[in-house]
Design an enzyme around this catalytic site. Sequence first.
Site, PDB file in Angstrom:
ATOM      1  CE  LYS A  27     -56.180  16.210 -53.122  1.00 58.72           C
ATOM      2  NZ  LYS A  27     -56.314  16.752 -54.482  1.00 58.72           N
ATOM      3  NE  ARG A  69     -51.817   8.206 -52.695  1.00 54.00           N
ATOM      4  CZ  ARG A  69     -52.121   9.272 -53.429  1.00 54.00           C
ATOM      5  NH1 ARG A  69     -52.938  10.197 -52.954  1.00 54.00           N
ATOM      6  NH2 ARG A  69     -51.613   9.414 -54.633  1.00 54.00           N
ATOM      7  CG  ASP A  86     -61.707  16.482 -52.437  1.00 58.17           C
ATOM      8  OD1 ASP A  86     -62.805  16.931 -52.824  1.00 58.17           O
ATOM      9  OD2 ASP A  86     -60.661  16.564 -53.107  1.00 58.17           O
ATOM     10  CG  ASN A 116     -64.492  18.008 -59.029  1.00 57.14           C
ATOM     11  OD1 ASN A 116     -64.110  17.061 -59.716  1.00 57.14           O
ATOM     12  ND2 ASN A 116     -64.298  19.265 -59.381  1.00 57.14           N
ATOM     13  N   GLY A 144     -61.062  13.511 -56.999  1.00 53.98           N
ATOM     14  CA  GLY A 144     -60.317  12.525 -57.790  1.00 53.98           C
ATOM     15  C   GLY A 144     -59.726  11.444 -56.903  1.00 53.98           C
ATOM     16  NE  ARG A 195     -60.904  16.124 -62.244  1.00 56.00           N
ATOM     17  CZ  ARG A 195     -60.371  16.087 -61.017  1.00 56.00           C
ATOM     18  NH1 ARG A 195     -61.156  16.288 -59.949  1.00 56.00           N
ATOM     19  NH2 ARG A 195     -59.092  15.856 -60.843  1.00 56.00           N
ATOM     20  CB  SER A 220     -54.883  11.466 -63.916  1.00 55.67           C
ATOM     21  OG  SER A 220     -54.887  11.407 -62.507  1.00 55.67           O
ATOM     22  CD  GLN A 224     -56.294  11.854 -58.759  1.00 49.28           C
ATOM     23  OE1 GLN A 224     -57.409  11.582 -59.176  1.00 49.28           O
ATOM     24  NE2 GLN A 224     -56.024  12.982 -58.125  1.00 49.28           N
ATOM     25  CB  SER A 265     -48.670  13.826 -61.091  1.00 48.08           C
ATOM     26  OG  SER A 265     -49.291  14.840 -61.852  1.00 48.08           O
ATOM     27  CG  ASP A 291     -52.428  19.676 -56.940  1.00 47.02           C
ATOM     28  OD1 ASP A 291     -52.705  19.599 -58.156  1.00 47.02           O
ATOM     29  OD2 ASP A 291     -52.854  18.860 -56.095  1.00 47.02           O
ATOM     30  CE  LYS A 296     -53.807  18.360 -62.229  1.00 45.63           C
ATOM     31  NZ  LYS A 296     -53.555  17.087 -61.551  1.00 45.63           N
ATOM     32  CD  GLU A 297     -59.678  20.231 -58.338  1.00 45.61           C
ATOM     33  OE1 GLU A 297     -58.965  20.024 -59.346  1.00 45.61           O
ATOM     34  OE2 GLU A 297     -59.340  19.868 -57.195  1.00 45.61           O
ATOM     35  CG  HIS A 346     -59.577  23.360 -54.082  1.00 49.67           C
ATOM     36  ND1 HIS A 346     -58.747  22.554 -53.355  1.00 49.67           N
ATOM     37  CD2 HIS A 346     -59.526  22.845 -55.350  1.00 49.67           C
ATOM     38  CE1 HIS A 346     -58.259  21.600 -54.121  1.00 49.67           C
ATOM     39  NE2 HIS A 346     -58.725  21.754 -55.342  1.00 49.67           N
ATOM     40  NE  ARG A 347     -54.736  22.109 -55.532  1.00 46.73           N
ATOM     41  CZ  ARG A 347     -54.615  21.815 -54.237  1.00 46.73           C
ATOM     42  NH1 ARG A 347     -54.305  22.759 -53.375  1.00 46.73           N
ATOM     43  NH2 ARG A 347     -54.800  20.589 -53.783  1.00 46.73           N
ATOM     44  CE  LYS A 358     -61.841  18.725 -55.629  1.00 46.22           C
ATOM     45  NZ  LYS A 358     -60.623  17.955 -55.465  1.00 46.22           N
TER      46      LYS A 358
END
Length: 446
Positions: A31, A36, A58, A100, A102, A130, A177, A179, A209, A331, A358-359, A406-407, A432
């Site tokens: 993902k 990216r 995603d 959703n 990110g 978020r 984050s 991100q 991260s 994750d 997160k989610e 999802h996780r 996702k």
Amino acid sequence: MSSSGVREALGRLALPPSTEAFGQMTLPGSKSISNRVLLLAALAQGQTRIRGLLDSDDTRVMLAALETLGLTLQRVSDTEVWVTGQAVFKNRQADLFLGNAGTAFRPLTAALALMGGDFRLSGVPRMHERPIGDLVDALQQLGAGIQYEGQTGYPPLKISPAQTTVNPFTRVKGSVSSQFLTALLMAAPLATARMGQPLVIEVEGDLISKPYILITLNLMAYFGVQVKREGWSRFTVPADAHYVSPGDIMVEGDASSASYFMALGAIGGGPVTVHGVGADSIQGDIAFAQTLEEMGAQVNWGAHSVSVSGPCVAKGARLRAFDKDFNLIPDAAMTAAALALYADGPCRLRNIGSWRVKETDRIHAMHTELAKLGAQVESGPDWLSVTPPATPDSWRAAEIETYDDHRMAMCFSLAAFGPVPVIILDPGCVSKTFPDYFNIYSKLVK
Ligand SMILES: O=C(O)C1=C[C@@H](OP(=O)(O)O)[C@@H](O)[C@H](O)C1
Ligand SMILES: C=C(OP(=O)(O)O)C(=O)O
């Protein structure tokens, strides 16, 4: 999906009680790399052939956004697309729905804010909870025009044309984050092109991260932009930065998705072999293999594959307990939390505060659902501690809520190796990042 783009929670999946797991699987594309590469290809000079692309919610929202922005995308198959880049997108007015994701929302915010135009970016209700304020603050320092449509600091966002004078320096916070920094870095060539001078990005405070920043820098370099990095606090994008298509790019398998199958090998005897990531991977989450080794599993590396074997927990064997900082692999850390059910003592996950945004609030969700199965769970602002059920009689049958995360669905599939029936509610939330998850799972567990 409903007309608002919100997925309806549907169904329940009774997991067959399992004792063994072995076999081979091929991972869907990463993902993080897929989204990216789609944006970099869209901004690059020339045409890029992307193979191994993830086909999931995603990436679909990213592809749809790029099409709305006027990019020419040729879909050869679900996993292959040809993107013809445009330094400045054709459509400078658009209303984009980004679910959703990110990895779509944050980088597109930065790119569109620095490109200039009239845009609206929104997502599912959880996306609007978020945070994005640290990124917006950093972009505003660069002359971007961004307004919050609802609550300050959160999507939805309205972007208006950027000021023509821009500042060659910005600061971004890295503690909520990574991100935000990724988004600024990827969009930076749009600012340097306007200014004709380098852009310096400084990170304020701690950066979480970190391995995801290395993915970003690696892929930017693949598209011709070399960023000068000074530790984790200062990044300089050169004055002449511009993306050039590498021609062809193959997306690696998703290392976070790999964690569930590697974990299956570690608790179901194995070997379970995942194809698509290996020793050569650029994704930080492959470091989860080390956690598995510390817990007593055996890991064998190929350049593009990993095989994991371990004890059979359904026959009473136990994994070694852990007390570990998981900031570098937030994750895959969820997979470790689920494995704590089979440990020989209390396990502690530290420095996982980003789970809160997160989610879902993953610390709360994990705490609640592990406790339903009979684990003794404690948690704090940025930590979780799990004491596994002491005996088979201490386990309790449970219906696991997945919180549209999802996780949650994927890591609780590992609970099938305990002595009680487990039901996963709304298993479809895996769409996702991994729509085919339960199909592949069912082929490997016995
Ligand atoms: O840049 C990325 O691709 C990601 C960064 C991480 O987020 P944070 O930096 O918010 O922890 C990770 O959890 C997410 O799934 C993907
Ligand atoms: C945090 C995640 O997603 P996102 O890219 O939306 O941040 C995730 O996939 O675990």
